[in-house]
Design a protein around this motif. Structure first.
Motif, PDB file in Angstrom:
ATOM      1  N   THR A 188       0.723  -1.289   0.236  1.00 45.89           N
ATOM      2  CA  THR A 188       0.101   0.085   0.040  1.00 45.89           C
ATOM      3  C   THR A 188       1.051   1.452  -0.126  1.00 45.89           C
ATOM      4  N   HIS A 189       2.515   0.624   0.011  1.00 49.03           N
ATOM      5  CA  HIS A 189       3.162   2.589   0.076  1.00 49.03           C
ATOM      6  C   HIS A 189       4.300   2.286  -0.712  1.00 49.03           C
ATOM      7  N   ASP A 190       4.823   3.315  -0.409  1.00 49.95           N
ATOM      8  CA  ASP A 190       6.221   3.004  -1.188  1.00 49.95           C
ATOM      9  C   ASP A 190       7.333   3.056  -0.086  1.00 49.95           C
ATOM     10  N   GLN A 191       8.531   2.125  -0.305  1.00 51.18           N
ATOM     11  CA  GLN A 191       9.578   1.467   1.351  1.00 51.18           C
ATOM     12  C   GLN A 191      11.214   1.801   0.248  1.00 51.18           C
ATOM     13  N   PRO A 192      11.938   2.936   0.490  1.00 45.27           N
ATOM     14  CA  PRO A 192      13.081   2.912  -0.097  1.00 45.27           C
ATOM     15  C   PRO A 192      13.663   1.312  -0.953  1.00 45.27           C
ATOM     16  N   TYR A 193      13.338   0.464  -0.561  1.00 47.92           N
ATOM     17  CA  TYR A 193      14.169  -0.272  -1.377  1.00 47.92           C
ATOM     18  C   TYR A 193      13.456  -0.114  -2.868  1.00 47.92           C
ATOM     19  N   ASP A 194      11.976   0.237  -2.727  1.00 51.46           N
ATOM     20  CA  ASP A 194      10.542  -0.184  -3.752  1.00 51.46           C
ATOM     21  C   ASP A 194       9.821   0.821  -3.835  1.00 51.46           C
ATOM     22  N   ASP A 195      10.708   1.327  -4.228  1.00 56.24           N
ATOM     23  CA  ASP A 195       9.418   2.443  -4.887  1.00 56.24           C
ATOM     24  C   ASP A 195       8.702   3.095  -6.153  1.00 56.24           C
ATOM     25  N   GLN A 196       9.244   2.439  -7.358  1.00 60.22           N
ATOM     26  CA  GLN A 196       9.387   2.467  -8.476  1.00 60.22           C
ATOM     27  C   GLN A 196       7.861   3.217  -8.878  1.00 60.22           C
ATOM     28  N   SER A 197       6.750   1.968  -8.467  1.00 61.37           N
ATOM     29  CA  SER A 197       5.215   2.074  -8.796  1.00 61.37           C
ATOM     30  C   SER A 197       4.921   3.190  -8.343  1.00 61.37           C
ATOM     31  N   ASN A 198       5.222   4.303  -7.593  1.00 60.79           N
ATOM     32  CA  ASN A 198       4.592   5.489  -6.878  1.00 60.79           C
ATOM     33  C   ASN A 198       3.503   5.232  -6.102  1.00 60.79           C
ATOM     34  N   LEU A 199       3.467   4.344  -5.668  1.00 62.51           N
ATOM     35  CA  LEU A 199       2.420   4.259  -4.822  1.00 62.51           C
ATOM     36  C   LEU A 199       1.687   5.078  -3.137  1.00 62.51           C
ATOM     37  N   ASP A 200       2.317   6.507  -3.221  1.00 61.46           N
ATOM     38  CA  ASP A 200       1.946   6.832  -2.587  1.00 61.46           C
ATOM     39  C   ASP A 200       0.861   7.948  -2.903  1.00 61.46           C
ATOM     40  N   ARG A 201       1.005   7.757  -4.505  1.00 65.24           N
ATOM     41  CA  ARG A 201      -0.616   8.195  -4.825  1.00 65.24           C
ATOM     42  C   ARG A 201      -1.533   8.344  -3.710  1.00 65.24           C
ATOM     43  N   GLN A 202      -2.680   9.003  -3.800  1.00 63.38           N
ATOM     44  CA  GLN A 202      -4.041   8.912  -2.876  1.00 63.38           C
ATOM     45  C   GLN A 202      -4.372   7.539  -4.300  1.00 63.38           C
ATOM     46  N   GLY A 203      -5.449   6.861  -3.242  1.00 61.12           N
ATOM     47  CA  GLY A 203      -5.580   5.778  -2.953  1.00 61.12           C
ATOM     48  C   GLY A 203      -5.656   4.381  -3.921  1.00 61.12           C
ATOM     49  N   LEU A 204      -4.142   4.692  -4.224  1.00 59.50           N
ATOM     50  CA  LEU A 204      -3.808   3.731  -4.851  1.00 59.50           C
ATOM     51  C   LEU A 204      -3.084   2.215  -3.925  1.00 59.50           C
ATOM     52  N   PHE A 205      -2.803   0.817  -4.464  1.00 60.09           N
ATOM     53  CA  PHE A 205      -1.821  -0.046  -4.148  1.00 60.09           C
ATOM     54  C   PHE A 205      -1.606  -1.377  -5.402  1.00 60.09           C
ATOM     55  N   ARG A 206      -0.316  -2.252  -4.589  1.00 56.17           N
ATOM     56  CA  ARG A 206      -0.371  -2.463  -5.642  1.00 56.17           C
ATOM     57  C   ARG A 206      -0.312  -4.597  -5.047  1.00 56.17           C
ATOM     58  N   LEU A 207      -0.813  -5.788  -6.161  1.00 56.54           N
ATOM     59  CA  LEU A 207      -0.808  -6.508  -5.717  1.00 56.54           C
ATOM     60  C   LEU A 207      -0.053  -7.126  -6.498  1.00 56.54           C
ATOM     61  N   ASN A 208       0.905  -8.051  -5.691  1.00 53.62           N
ATOM     62  CA  ASN A 208       2.230  -9.031  -6.215  1.00 53.62           C
ATOM     63  C   ASN A 208       1.697 -10.219  -6.287  1.00 53.62           C
ATOM     64  N   ILE A 209       2.088 -11.313  -7.370  1.00 55.06           N
ATOM     65  CA  ILE A 209       1.322 -12.099  -7.744  1.00 55.06           C
ATOM     66  C   ILE A 209       2.989 -13.154  -7.792  1.00 55.06           C
ATOM     67  N   GLN A 210       3.688 -14.461  -7.288  1.00 53.26           N
ATOM     68  CA  GLN A 210       4.295 -14.970  -7.583  1.00 53.26           C
ATOM     69  C   GLN A 210       3.997 -15.650  -8.928  1.00 53.26           C
ATOM     70  N   THR A 211       4.670 -16.236  -9.661  1.00 51.38           N
ATOM     71  CA  THR A 211       3.820 -16.442 -10.848  1.00 51.38           C
ATOM     72  C   THR A 211       5.451 -17.870 -11.474  1.00 51.38           C
TER      73      THR A 211
END
Length: 150
Positions: A61-84
């Motif tokens: 639901t938010h950026d981390q120092p090591y993982d901020d390339q998705s700019n998740l700090d934008r209002q109302g966004l989150f990222r679903l991550n799935i192993q394949t």
């Protein structure tokens, strides 16, 4: 509403899909057999079985120092991550060279678009920011990831 939309000259979608919420995702995954959900932080982790060694899916639901390339700090966004698995990853991203950064070939801020995980692409993780039209494909990937999880 359809009349108002028609009067305004806006296109009418035959099928209206609302963006999927974190709760929708958690409910869908939790309904799969033997799933444990860890939602003790702002992020959500989905494990199969009781050991909880490694998740098969996460919601961030938010950026981390090591993982901020998705700019998740934008209002109302989150990222679903799935192993394949290898075949699925290669089918989704043919020709993608895992030795390069996904940012070289993909927009890691795109909403409702599957892309290699910004950090864990080498481990064949895929991501989507705030799924909407991609949700049916995400459901398929979640079922497969759950089936392959140990």
């Amino acid at each position: 509403m359809a009349k108002l939309v028609a009067i305004l000259g806006l296109p009418i979608r035959k099928e209206t899909i609302m963006p999927v919420s974190i709760e929708d995702i958690a409910n869908y995954v939790a309904a799969l057999p033997d799933v444990r959900v860890d939602d003790t932080t702002a992020d959500v982790f989905f494990f199969k079985g009781t050991e909880q060694n490694f998740p098969f899916a996460t919601v961030v639901t938010h950026d981390q120092p090591y993982d901020d390339q998705s700019n998740l700090d934008r209002q109302g966004l989150f990222r679903l991550n799935i192993q394949t698995d290898r075949d699925t990853f290669e089918r989704l991203f043919p020709g993608f060279d895992k030795s390069t950064s996904p940012a070289e070939s993909f927009d890691l801020t795109a909403i409702d678009t599957l892309f290699p995980h910004p950090v864990y692409a080498k481990m064949r993780w895929v991501s989507v920011i705030t799924p909407d039209h991609s949700w049916p494909r995400c459901q398929e990937l979640l079922r497969t990831a759950h089936g392959q999880a140990k």
